[in-house]
Design an enzyme around this catalytic site. Sequence first.
Site, PDB file in Angstrom:
ATOM      1  N   SER A 252     -18.862  29.462  57.626  1.00 60.57           N
ATOM      2  CA  SER A 252     -18.008  29.070  58.739  1.00 60.57           C
ATOM      3  C   SER A 252     -18.632  29.529  60.050  1.00 60.57           C
ATOM      4  CB  SER A 252     -16.609  29.676  58.592  1.00 60.57           C
ATOM      5  OG  SER A 252     -16.670  31.092  58.682  1.00 60.57           O
ATOM      6  N   LYS A 253     -17.995  29.163  61.161  1.00 58.05           N
ATOM      7  CA  LYS A 253     -18.549  29.466  62.474  1.00 58.05           C
ATOM      8  C   LYS A 253     -18.657  30.963  62.733  1.00 58.05           C
ATOM      9  CE  LYS A 253     -17.266  25.187  64.854  1.00 58.05           C
ATOM     10  NZ  LYS A 253     -16.471  24.581  65.946  1.00 58.05           N
ATOM     11  N   ARG A 254     -17.862  31.760  62.023  1.00 61.16           N
ATOM     12  CA  ARG A 254     -17.954  33.207  62.256  1.00 61.16           C
ATOM     13  C   ARG A 254     -19.290  33.770  61.770  1.00 61.16           C
ATOM     14  NH1 ARG A 254     -16.704  36.459  57.756  1.00 61.16           N
ATOM     15  NH2 ARG A 254     -15.999  35.282  55.937  1.00 61.16           N
ATOM     16  N   GLY A 256     -22.105  32.103  62.338  1.00 66.55           N
ATOM     17  CA  GLY A 256     -23.124  31.547  63.237  1.00 66.55           C
ATOM     18  C   GLY A 256     -22.962  30.039  63.312  1.00 66.55           C
TER      19      GLY A 256
END
Length: 476
Positions: A252-254, A256
């Site tokens: 996920s975006k957490r 990167g």
Amino acid sequence: MGEVRVRIAPSPSGNLHVGTARTALFNYLFAKKTGGKFILRVEDTDKERSSEAYIKNIFDSLKAMGLNWDEGPDVGGPYAPYTQSEKFDVYQKYAKELMDKGFAYECYCTQDELEEEKQTCINEKRPHIYSGRCRDLSEEDKAKFKREGRKPAIRFKMPSKIMKFHDVIKGDLEFDTSLMGDFVIMKSNGTPTYNFAVVIDDMQMAMTHIIRGEDHISNTPKQIAIYEALGAKVPEFAHVGMILAPDRTKLSKRHGATAVSDFIEQGYLPEAFVNFVALLGWTPSDSVEIKKLENIISDFSLESISPSNSVFEFDKLNWMNGQYIRSMDNSELTRRAMKYMEKYDTSEYSQEKLEEIVASVKEPITVLSEITDAVEYYFGEDVTYNVEAQDILNLPEAKEVLTKSIDLVNSFDFSDHDGLVEKLMAFRKSFENVKPKTVMWIIRAALTGRLRGSELSAVFTILGKDRVLHRINKAL
């Protein structure tokens, strides 16, 4: 085997995710390896979440990766349209066919009634399966519901049996379809559901293989049942493991960047990115990991894809991208690096000098965006000293080194690179009470404002005599 036809069918509800990009890549590789067709289809029935901006991002990202499609919304093809929102009448036609054949029926259940059924299943601690209460409605019941203003959805009658099929990657799989219940194929607003639309599209477009993520395995029995009800040939399925983050959770975006466009914008070379993504589940037969796309194609097979999940290792991507950067022709690398040097006045250098600049800083670089900072000291008359450089220039011996270096610079033939290197080597050893390493740090700090960077000989020749002398005097 006839002509292989495979597709990627993204939903334009976000930028192209690396997981979808990997699926697209595997489809593309399989098509090219077998001489088949790679098709792009847009699944945009969810109008609230879909947008033209996302469609453009998907197209641009696939093209940046070199995954050009043979048929699609923009290039056309024999099975147009390739956009779901243009085919609502087609889905309604096939839904009616299934109803006429007794494989589907109108369902007038309200959301509250369905929620009540679901809650009853939860309370009784049993799987939630639609009861089928609308399977055998009389015409009187239907008329009554219509008078109440209810608009029917259309449900598919799921046969009750053990369904078996062979997955090219996962092997033999089986499902008890009695645990699935009748499912909606057309919503009450006339919109097809995913499991219905995808079958109609794949059937109409003559897809031979469905290569997709393993999160779709649970959909496969429903889709096979629709194929069989329509008397259509069932394609081969190949479900690829998921891509996990380094901590083994869903990427996920957490963790990167997750969108292809983000990686490209950061300065990952598309060919390096494609090479890396290909290795997320696929293993080369010769164990050589760095391969050009054409070599990956020739070595690729569905059978060589691992059924297990893959881990997206950012460190490995950085390493691989660095390898591609260092092996790239300097003129091409400079062309690609120019967008990351827009803040500087590059017109002060010739093309040849710009290529020398990029070549001088590329060794430690992992992504092209790092070039912005790496080349900073090559532009403008003066430099800003970082803390390390200030400390070095404040050493008591700095003045002596810099003063003597002026005579050294005046003795240079700036066109003789090898001679310049030799004089620098001799100069660094010419001080009795200053370590050679400190001598070079002092000069580097004066010229670049930092203690790390290009080879000093490159800094001298690129900056030129006048700017070198100016910066030494400024440091003094």
